[in-house]
Structure formats: C-alpha cells, structure tokens
Design an enzyme around this catalytic site. Structure first.
Site, short mmCIF file in Angstrom:
data_model
loop_
_atom_site.label_atom_id
_atom_site.label_comp_id
_atom_site.label_asym_id
_atom_site.label_seq_id
_atom_site.Cartn_x
_atom_site.Cartn_y
_atom_site.Cartn_z
N SER A 153 0.84 -1.19 0.00
CA SER A 153 0.00 0.00 0.00
C SER A 153 0.88 1.25 0.00
O SER A 153 1.72 1.41 -0.89
CB SER A 153 -0.96 -0.06 1.19
OG SER A 153 -1.98 0.89 1.08
N ASP A 190 -8.81 -4.39 -5.98
CA ASP A 190 -8.33 -3.63 -4.83
C ASP A 190 -9.10 -2.32 -4.69
O ASP A 190 -9.12 -1.51 -5.61
CB ASP A 190 -6.84 -3.33 -4.99
CG ASP A 190 -6.17 -2.90 -3.70
OD1 ASP A 190 -6.75 -2.09 -2.97
OD2 ASP A 190 -5.06 -3.40 -3.42
N HIS A 232 -7.51 -5.70 -0.51
CA HIS A 232 -6.37 -4.79 -0.59
C HIS A 232 -5.09 -5.61 -0.53
O HIS A 232 -4.75 -6.19 0.51
CB HIS A 232 -6.44 -3.81 0.58
CG HIS A 232 -5.44 -2.70 0.54
ND1 HIS A 232 -5.10 -2.03 -0.61
CD2 HIS A 232 -4.70 -2.13 1.53
CE1 HIS A 232 -4.22 -1.09 -0.34
NE2 HIS A 232 -3.95 -1.14 0.95
#
Length: 514
Positions: A227, A453, A483
């Site tokens: 991320s 995602d 995610h």
C-alpha cells in the site's frame, strides 16, 4: 479527517505520556558521531505503546524464537545530518535457515501512512515464514509513527467527537462545523508536534531506510512494501537506485496522481469493491440476508446511510453509529474479502437498530482500542500526507467537484471528496503534487496489482511500472478481491514473489494470477 482515501488497515496516561515525550523528543547525543556506525542493541520486545496501538508483547514465533526490538538514531532534519536526532523503533525476526543461506534483512512497510510496522510485522509474521528462511524479517515505525518520534494531535475524548462528526456536510451550518473541527485538529497537531511536522515527509522516511540498510549491515536494501509502502519504496528507489536489492511492491499506490486524483480513484475502487461484495452475497446458494439482488443490497445501504444522517442508532455506548462512522466501517470491511462476512453481519444488525459491529469496524480504521484509547494513526496519517501533498483544496473547489465524485460512487463520493480539505489549514507546506519514483539503473522491482483492490486501484500498478522506468518495474496481476495480493494466500502470487525474493527469479512481465 483520516479516511479510506488517505489510509494507503491518543491521549495517554501521565506515565505513558512522559515515556512518549522522551521517545518523541530530540536526542543530541550523536551530534558529532557517524550514525551509519551505530550498533543496534536488540532485546526482547516490550508491549506496544498506546501510540502503536497497545496490546500485549508479541508472542514467540512458531519455532519458539522471540521477536527482537531495537532503536536506531536518525537525524531529525536530513538537511542537517549532524544536528539533533530522533529514535526509530525497529523489530526483527532472525532468519530461521542456515547462516550460509541467509541473504540479509528484508525490510517491510505495511502502509498507512501512519501504521506501526513494529506491531504489524508480528501480526502478519506467519504469512512470511517462507521468506524468513533466508532473511531477517525487519520492520519499523516510520518517523512520526508510534515510538518513532510519534506526532500527537488531539486527545482521546476529542478524537471520539472528531470521528463522530458529519464528514459529508449538506448545508452551511454543517460545513462550518466540519471545517471548524478540521481546523481544530490541525491546530492541535501544530501545538503538540510542531517540531516534528516539517520532518515526516516520505523522502525523510526513505532516507531513514537507507541509514537502516547500512546499520543492519546490508549492501542493498531488500524490501517488501504494501500500500503506502509502495510509494515509500518508489521514493527510496528514486533517491537510491543503486542501493535497491530485491524489492516487491504489493497493493500499489499510483505515483502519478495528485491527492484529488487519488481520492477520486479510490471512490471508484471502493465502489467496485462494494459492487463485488453485493454480487457475492446475492449469488450464493443460501439467501443473502441484506438484499435480494446486488442492486437491492446497495439501495438498502444507501437508505441506511441516509437515515443515519438524520438519526444515528446506538453503537458502542455511549457513542452512536453516525452516517460517518457507518461509511467508515463499510470501507474498512471492503479492505479484505475475509471481512465481508462481518460487513454482512454489521449491516443486518444495523437494519435492526444495532450499530455495534459497524462501529467496531470504524474504530479499527481509526486506530481506536476497546479501552477507548487511540493509537497515533490518525495524527501520523494526516501529518505525513499533508507534508507530502502540495495541493490545498478550498471548500468552493470541493463543492464544484462533488458531482464528479458522486458519479464515481454514490456511497463514498461525498465522503472522499470532503476529505480533501484535511490539509487546507495545515501549518507545513506540502512537498509536491505527487511523488517522484523514477529509478533508472535500479534492480528489478516486482509490482503486484490486484484487479479488485478498493484502496489502491489496479491501474496504479501499471503506472508505477511506467514511472519507475524501463527495465525496472515488472508487473504481475492478481485477479482477486481486497487490498493487496500476497496475503490473499494465492499460491501463484506467493510463488512468484517468493521466487524473486528467495532465488532472484524475476517472473515474466505481464504474468497473471487468478
């Protein structure tokens, strides 16, 4: 307020606050020393501080080995490397395999920004058992986070009120209250953390990582970024291309976007995830308890949020489940397909007038513990984002953009659009419109994008590959939900990532896993 678009997964007692201030303060013992020559003193890990999220000390690893923690000194201001220093908190699990097979350290950043790596690595440690055979697994609290000179803004009681406010104002009075709350939060950050705020940019954290590489004794930085950790890794690769070892970026931030473009992209991403959730629930053999069709599921959610805007329902007493808390909780559940069952349960209960499950999900997003204390996730998230992002958006500008955001997502559009004013009154100027990740000459970086995602939409992976430059980024696609990709347990993804990190085998560009 921190919201899903800027989360690229506290007040303390007097004693803890004293400890926090010591850790967050500047240390000038090493003004004349060479920080690359410092020796880390690894010891058994203490329980996480409240700023890191609280809880118990990490349990032993499956083979009985203990997690070890240390602190590293880094310059407060990288433009004055021999000036005051801060302490960066580190954690590691030593490699489990034979010493002659050890490659070095594998440094993790799990995202946020604002997430504590010292607490996240043990939580996910078993997922990386294979990687531990040849690496010391290492993570850290980036500067401004947790024990690493953690920034502080509002106290617990203020944060409870802050996260209960109406974050999608519908009239002048609500807008005034929302903006006043935002200004109050930002003023508290300046009051309580003024010295740190100019020094929590991603470029600062990247320089900390290169110091960490040297202190750990590695010629190259082997890295696993997830991320926001992909943005941090990209910035590192730009600053230190020749020092990049084997690196993996998973759940990839689009480095070409402004804060506005990122928020709009995430409105589309969370809407896609909600569409997939609704379709999954109604396509099962058994009846979906929250709707007869996918559209019915979404219509009922929209009706719930509209109702909560007028009249909240009991949540975790004495707090009520507001429209904002419910939206936040729904977004949190969309981060992982594993959470979809909790979202179904939370919605079913909310329709019956009980908001506890959705509020628990919202609390998780905001870093609130069951005891009512907050980590410094929210403070760090805003501080890092606002130090990084140059644009400052006005109320008039946001209002002009609402139709575009609503077209992207009827459910999340307003929420994410209004989040753009978080930095409007920030006391420190933002660094750039978007991060520079050009890394000519760097070793191959495996870039893993997930088609489902919500938080870092799939298109960002291709843009990261292009931005890194020819011969650097290698794209791998995972056709999945949630995610990130590696922690989905997909064998194809894990085989490709492990093959590169453990054996140096770069998968063919364009590989697709499903």
């Amino acid at each position: 307020m921190p919201n899903p678009s800027r989360l690229r997964a506290a007040a303390l007692t007097a004693t803890a606050l004293l400890l926090f201030s010591v850790l967050a303060g500047c240390d000038d013992d090493s003004k004349d020393g060479d920080l690359t020559a410092q020796k880390l003193s690894w010891e058994d890990c203490p329980a996480p501080s409240q700023a890191e999220g609280g809880g118990d000390a990490p349990s032993p690893l499956p083979d009985g080995d203990e997690w070890q923690c240390a602190t590293m000194k880094a310059p407060l201001d990288w433009n004055d490397p021999k000036g005051d220093t801060i302490k960066i908190a580190l954690i590691r699990a030593k490699a489990s395999g034979a010493e002659n097979k050890r490659i070095g350290s594998l440094v993790f950043n799990f995202g946020g920004p604002g997430g504590s790596g010292v607490t996240a690595l043990p939580a996910f440690g078993e997922d990386y058992t294979a990687l531990r055979t040849r690496y010391d697994l290492v993570s850290f609290d980036p500067r401004g986070v947790g024990r690493s000179a953690g920034v502080k803004c509002e106290n617990d009681q203020q944060l409870d009120q802050y996260f209960q406010q109406d974050a999608t104002p519908d009239d002048a009075a609500e807008r005034t209250e929302f903006l006043d709350n935002t200004k109050q939060f930002n003023a508290a950050c300046e009051k309580n953390s003024k010295k740190m705020l100019p020094h929590v940019r991603t470029t600062d954290a990247a320089r900390d990582m290169d110091l960490m590489r040297q202190v750990l004794g590695d010629d190259k930085l082997h890295y696993f970024g997830i991320s926001y950790g992909t943005e941090l890794g990209g910035v590192y690769a730009h600053l230190f291309p020749k020092n990049v070892g084997r690196a993996v970026f998973d759940a990839v931030v689009d480095p070409t976007q402004t804060a506005e473009q990122g928020s709009l992209g995430q409105a589309k991403g969370f809407q896609l995830a909600l569409d997939n959730f609704a379709e999954d629930c109604t396509s099962k053999v058994e009846d979906c308890p929250i709707g007869d069709t996918a559209q019915d599921v979404k219509d009922r959610i929209a009706a719930l949020l509209k109702s909560l805007d007028k009249k909240p329902i009991p949540g975790i007493l004495p707090r009520e489940l507001t429209q904002t808390a419910a939206t936040n909780g729904i977004a949190q559940a969309l981060y992982s397909k594993d959470f979809w069952e909790y979202l179904t349960e939370g919605l079913e209960e909310a329709y019956a007038g009980d908001g506890k499950v959705l509020m628990l999900l919202s609390d998780s997003m905001n870093g609130r513990s069951a005891n009512g204390e907050y980590s410094n996730l929210a403070a760090a998230n805003v501080s890092i984002n606002c130090a990084d992002d140059k644009p400052r958006y006005t109320v008039d500008y946001v209002e002009g953009k609402l139709p575009e955001f609503r077209a992207a997502s009827a459910l999340f559009g307003d929420f994410l659009a209004w989040g753009m004013v978080n930095c409007t009154d920030w006391p420190v100027a933002g660094a750039a419109d978007h991060p520079d990740v050009r890394a000519p000459g760097a070793a191959p970086i495996l870039v893993v994008g997930n088609t489902g995602d919500p938080a870092t939409p799939y298109a960002g992976a291709r843009r990261m590959v292009d931005a890194l430059g020819k011969g650097v980024g290698v794209e791998l696609t995972y056709k999945g939900q949630g995610h990130g990709a590696y922690d989905s347990k997909n064998k194809c993804v894990q085989s490709a990532v492990n093959g590169y990190l453990l054996d140096g085998k770069v998968p063919a560009a364009g590989t697709v896993c499903s």
